[in-house]
Design an enzyme around this catalytic site. Structure first.
Site, short mmCIF file in Angstrom:
data_model
loop_
_atom_site.label_atom_id
_atom_site.label_comp_id
_atom_site.label_asym_id
_atom_site.label_seq_id
_atom_site.Cartn_x
_atom_site.Cartn_y
_atom_site.Cartn_z
N TRP A 1 0.83 -1.21 0.00
CA TRP A 1 0.00 0.00 0.00
C TRP A 1 0.86 1.26 0.00
O TRP A 1 0.54 2.23 -0.66
CB TRP A 1 -0.96 -0.01 1.18
CG TRP A 1 -1.92 -1.16 1.12
CD1 TRP A 1 -2.12 -2.11 2.09
CD2 TRP A 1 -2.80 -1.52 0.03
NE1 TRP A 1 -3.05 -3.01 1.66
CE2 TRP A 1 -3.49 -2.68 0.42
CE3 TRP A 1 -3.07 -0.96 -1.22
CZ2 TRP A 1 -4.43 -3.31 -0.40
CZ3 TRP A 1 -4.01 -1.58 -2.04
CH2 TRP A 1 -4.67 -2.74 -1.63
N ASP B 1 -1.38 6.58 6.35
CA ASP B 1 -2.50 5.71 5.99
C ASP B 1 -2.73 4.80 7.20
O ASP B 1 -1.86 3.99 7.54
CB ASP B 1 -2.09 4.91 4.74
CG ASP B 1 -3.06 3.78 4.40
OD1 ASP B 1 -4.07 3.60 5.11
OD2 ASP B 1 -2.79 3.09 3.39
N LYS C 1 -11.91 -1.63 6.71
CA LYS C 1 -11.07 -2.55 7.47
C LYS C 1 -11.57 -2.64 8.91
O LYS C 1 -11.83 -3.71 9.40
CB LYS C 1 -9.60 -2.10 7.44
CG LYS C 1 -9.05 -1.88 6.03
CD LYS C 1 -8.91 -3.19 5.26
CE LYS C 1 -8.80 -3.02 3.75
NZ LYS C 1 -7.63 -2.33 3.28
C1 LIG Z 1 -7.05 -1.93 1.96
C2 LIG Z 1 -6.02 -0.90 2.10
C3 LIG Z 1 -5.86 0.12 1.14
C4 LIG Z 1 -6.65 0.17 -0.13
O1 LIG Z 1 -7.93 0.66 0.09
P1 LIG Z 1 -9.04 0.77 -1.05
O2 LIG Z 1 -10.16 1.42 -0.32
O3 LIG Z 1 -9.35 -0.61 -1.53
O4 LIG Z 1 -8.50 1.63 -2.12
C5 LIG Z 1 -4.91 1.09 1.38
N1 LIG Z 1 -4.16 1.06 2.48
C6 LIG Z 1 -4.28 0.10 3.43
C7 LIG Z 1 -3.39 0.11 4.62
C8 LIG Z 1 -5.21 -0.92 3.25
O5 LIG Z 1 -5.31 -1.88 4.17
#
Ligand SMILES: *Cc1c(COP(=O)(O)O)cnc(C)c1O
Length: 361
Positions: free
Chosen positions: A101, A171, A195
């Protein structure tokens, strides 16, 4: 009806109390005569839902008044672009690459300026968090970017990097609300809800006011400016109303159980149960470096691909589902998000013990 223990990395398990509340409200929310899905986002009743959700999130995380909370769409991948488009004034940014990511975020940012990877754990398949001392932070960097919990590899930062005065962008998708954090350490925090917070379709950004700029990169669409959403209090256009409402229910659920400190204790207890088992197992082993382990995502292997497959199949039949590792790394992964009860982790450990015996170790 029988609900399983769902170890999915995302979209993921939600608290049963929240799902029941949402079901009870499905046909009529309060005395509005309609479902949250059917009401105008400009109505008083929806504005109350949005305001309450924001107030509860602020209370849970201790978000200071000089930070805005934005309910956005487009998922994590849109943030990969939105961050540089809004913050890359000097067209330079530093990225710490600790997994897929962060790597994707860095790659997206390359479209807008110079991306300097100042640390990486790619050399060992992202099984650790790199040394954060003496990072070569660029003097002209607009920000330093991290992915704080690495969903695929099961690592997490247990200390933040010294950004030498640069704004930290993180993130936090797969650790959002898993425990207390000090928002003031960041310029911008964002996470996709799917998540640990709610249904897919809403992304929450928490941004310090001085980073909400007018002078974004030329060509930045109106919808991709933080300012657009900050000025309109997340009601510039139709927001994902239903998703925000469910996130609000999750915030209430967290408050009822004592807030993020109490949640962190539960998460530590759950993770310790599984990690202790892994550390003493003759068959299974965790793949992330011990001191960098995530409380949320626990990848593990037997070392034998055929046996991994057998394990996942038998676990699924026993009601322990979505344990297959990410397609890029294989093996297994158990995600232990807030809504996974301790009983679910205990059931998994009991099953692993039984599997270990049956398979001759
Ligand atoms: C799942 C995830 C993403 C991607 O998210 P999307 O909403 O599918 O674009 C980005 N960063 C992390 C840490 C993730 O777990």
């Amino acid at each position: 009806m029988s609900r399983v223990y769902n170890f999915s990395a995302g979209p993921a398990v939600l608290p049963e109390e929240v799902l029941k509340r949402a079901a009870a409200d499905m046909l009529e929310y309060g005395d509005s005569g309609m479902s949250v899905m059917e009401m105008s986002h400009r109505s008083k009743v929806f504005e109350d839902i949005l305001d309450t959700a924001e107030a509860d999130l602020r209370e849970l995380m201790g978000i200071p008044a000089n930070y805005k909370v934005l309910f956005l769409q487009g998922g994590g991948h849109t943030q990969f672009a939105m961050v540089p488009m809004n913050l890359m004034k000097n067209r330079v940014a530093d990225y710490i690459v600790t997994g897929q990511w962060a790597k994707k975020a860095a790659k997206e940012a390359e479209m807008y300026g110079e991306v300097r990877v100042i640390a990486s754990s790619a050399d060992k398949t992202f099984t650790y968090i790199p040394d954060l001392k003496n990072l070569p932070v660029s003097p002209d960097a607009d920000y330093v970017y991290i992915c704080q919990n690495n969903t695929i590899y099961g690592t997490a930062y247990h200390a933040l990097p010294d950004t030498q005065g640069k704004d930290l962008v993180a993130d936090i998708s797969s650790m959002f609300l898993s425990g207390p954090m000090d928002v003031t350490k960041y310029g911008l925090l964002w996470g996709g809800a799917q998540k640990n917070v709610g249904p897919a379709g809403v992304t929450i950004a928490i941004i310090r006011e001085d980073l909400i700029r007018e002078d974004v990169l030329p060509g930045t669409p109106t919808m991709l400016r933080y300012k657009t959403h900050a000025d309109a209090k997340s009601l510039y256009n139709t927001p994902p109303c239903w998703n925000i409402y469910v996130c609000g229910l999750v915030f209430q659920w967290l408050k009822d159980l004592g807030g993020l400190g109490a949640m962190a204790k539960k998460n530590e207890e759950k993770a310790a149960l599984l990690y202790d088992f892994l550390d003493n197992s003759k068959l299974f082993r965790g793949t992330a470096r011990k001191e960098d382990r995530s409380l949320m995502n626990v990848p593990f292997v037997t070392g034998d691909e055929a046996l991994d497959k057998k394990f996942v199949a038998e676990a699924t039949a026993a009601g322990l589902v979505n344990l297959k590792g990410h397609r890029t790394v294989g093996g297994m992964r158990a995600s232990l998000y807030n809504a996974m009860p301790l009983a679910g982790v205990q059931a998994l450990v009991n099953f692993m013990e039984k599997f270990e015996k049956e398979n001759g170790r």
